[in-house]
Design a protein around this motif. Structure first.
Motif, PDB file in Angstrom:
ATOM      1  N   ALA A 114       4.956   2.641   4.417  1.00  0.00           N
ATOM      2  CA  ALA A 114       4.354   2.577   3.075  1.00  0.00           C
ATOM      3  C   ALA A 114       3.894   1.150   2.771  1.00  0.00           C
ATOM      4  N   LEU A 115       4.678   0.164   3.198  1.00  0.00           N
ATOM      5  CA  LEU A 115       4.290  -1.232   2.971  1.00  0.00           C
ATOM      6  C   LEU A 115       3.075  -1.587   3.835  1.00  0.00           C
ATOM      7  N   GLN A 116       3.078  -1.103   5.080  1.00  0.00           N
ATOM      8  CA  GLN A 116       1.948  -1.364   5.979  1.00  0.00           C
ATOM      9  C   GLN A 116       0.665  -0.772   5.388  1.00  0.00           C
ATOM     10  N   ALA A 117       0.774   0.446   4.865  1.00  0.00           N
ATOM     11  CA  ALA A 117      -0.400   1.134   4.319  1.00  0.00           C
ATOM     12  C   ALA A 117      -1.005   0.353   3.157  1.00  0.00           C
ATOM     13  N   GLN A 118      -0.173  -0.396   2.428  1.00  0.00           N
ATOM     14  CA  GLN A 118      -0.681  -1.208   1.314  1.00  0.00           C
ATOM     15  C   GLN A 118      -1.089  -2.607   1.757  1.00  0.00           C
ATOM     16  N   GLY A 119      -0.970  -2.880   3.056  1.00  0.00           N
ATOM     17  CA  GLY A 119      -1.284  -4.225   3.544  1.00  0.00           C
ATOM     18  C   GLY A 119      -0.222  -5.246   3.165  1.00  0.00           C
ATOM     19  N   LEU A 120       0.982  -4.780   2.844  1.00  0.00           N
ATOM     20  CA  LEU A 120       2.039  -5.702   2.400  1.00  0.00           C
ATOM     21  C   LEU A 120       3.032  -6.054   3.509  1.00  0.00           C
ATOM     22  N   LYS A 141       0.637 -11.764  -1.293  1.00  0.00           N
ATOM     23  CA  LYS A 141      -0.259 -10.739  -1.846  1.00  0.00           C
ATOM     24  C   LYS A 141       0.269 -10.117  -3.136  1.00  0.00           C
ATOM     25  N   VAL A 142       1.463 -10.514  -3.546  1.00  0.00           N
ATOM     26  CA  VAL A 142       2.040  -9.922  -4.766  1.00  0.00           C
ATOM     27  C   VAL A 142       2.404 -11.042  -5.733  1.00  0.00           C
ATOM     28  N   ALA A 172       7.141  -2.974  -4.756  1.00  0.00           N
ATOM     29  CA  ALA A 172       6.112  -2.579  -3.788  1.00  0.00           C
ATOM     30  C   ALA A 172       6.288  -1.112  -3.370  1.00  0.00           C
TER      31      ALA A 172
END
Ligand code: GLU
Length: 298
Positions: A88-94, A146-147, A218
């Motif tokens: 889920a974090l990868q999918a958001q680029g996080l 990024k956050v 996140a």
């Protein structure tokens, strides 16, 4: 209201971990009969964990009258959940892969004329944010840049807290390439899934709170309330370690277990118990805890 005690089975319970166990138990009992106390064995870091130690800790807790309201959860059985959270974090680029060794990180920091270290950990200089530079991936890191990583929160005992995670901690590790899940990711996934509303744990872990709040945000998880308990000091006044008195607790007889609980209670500012057994001592501390830490029945 759901609270928890989350020991790492790297050794038996010691004076410090019993303080966290007792405090989290009292905080739940102070909130009334609906509240639940959970135990999670944090054995995700399999290299440091000792075989059989999780079961031993559960027995030691039971000897002190501290029994979880649900079957204990073991992190080693939960890899698929951590996998899903990382995805889920990868999918958001996080989350991004990092190929840096400790040496690479040290050199990059030295090149910039800085060697910031916190608690023996180097602040990651962000080398792999734009790619692996031909190196194999060694870890997945959280993209703090990024956050909004400037956090403020209130600890129930320590009061108002703030941390700029990007500047003070840097892009922290979520998973190492050799497999193990980082504590930060596992604890956030587990607390959310177990519905933990109130985290009570030792002050040595307070510094992790901001990283965990970032991950909760996140991943769309609620943020629990936090209370960090006083540390047990060794005979020399330093943080308790094997060198200055952190030895395994003797919970082998009811008297020894009661004495161990009584010492833990004093660290929390509770009065010495006149009770003759653990159950009566625990019951006696509940109203005192409620008054001291303002945890009202819900
Ligand atoms: N497993 C961690 C430890 O024993 C505690 C985790 C937590 O309470 O958040 O240090």
């Amino acid at each position: 209201m759901r609270g928890r005690f989350a020991p790492s089975p790297t050794g038996p319970l010691h004076a410090g971990s019993l303080v966290a166990a007792l405090a989290s138990w009292l905080d739940v009992r102070a909130r009334g009969p609906q509240a639940q106390w959970l135990v999670r064995i944090e054995d995700a870091d399999t290299e440091r964990c000792l075989p059989g130690m999780g079961t031993h800790i559960l027995q030691q807790l039971a000897a002190c009258g501290l029994r979880p309201d649900e079957a204990p959860v073991w992190q080693t059985q939960r890899g698929a959940r951590y996998e899903a959270a990382l995805a889920a974090l990868q999918a958001q680029g996080l989350a991004y892969p990092c190929g840096c060794s400790r040496k690479d990180i040290g050199e990059a920091l030295a090149q910039r004329g800085q060697a910031p270290e916190r608690h023996g950990e180097r602040v990651y200089p962000g080398t792999c944010r734009d790619g692996l530079h031909g190196k194999p991936a060694r870890a997945w890191r959280f993209a703090t840049f990024k956050v909004d990583a400037e956090l403020r929160w209130t600890d129930r005992r320590l009061g108002p807290q703030r941390q700029d995670v990007a500047g003070e901690v840097g892009d922290f590790v979520l998973r190492r390439a050799d497999g193990p899940w980082a504590y930060q990711l596992a604890v956030v996934v587990d607390d959310a899934e177990q519905g933990v509303t109130d985290v009570v744990r030792g002050e040595d872990l307070a510094d992790n709170t901001a990283r965990q709040i970032l991950l909760q945000r996140a991943l769309g998880f609620p943020t629990p309330s936090y209370l960090h308990t006083p540390l047990v000091r060794g005979a020399d006044g330093d943080k308790l370690s094997k060198q200055n008195g952190a030895t395994a607790l003797d919970t082998g007889t009811p008297q020894a277990a009661l004495a161990a609980l009584d010492r833990a209670a004093r660290v929390l500012g509770l009065a010495a118990t006149p009770a003759l057994n653990c159950a009566a001592a625990l019951a006696g501390w509940v109203p005192e805890w409620r008054a001291l830490y303002n945890s009202r029945p819900s």
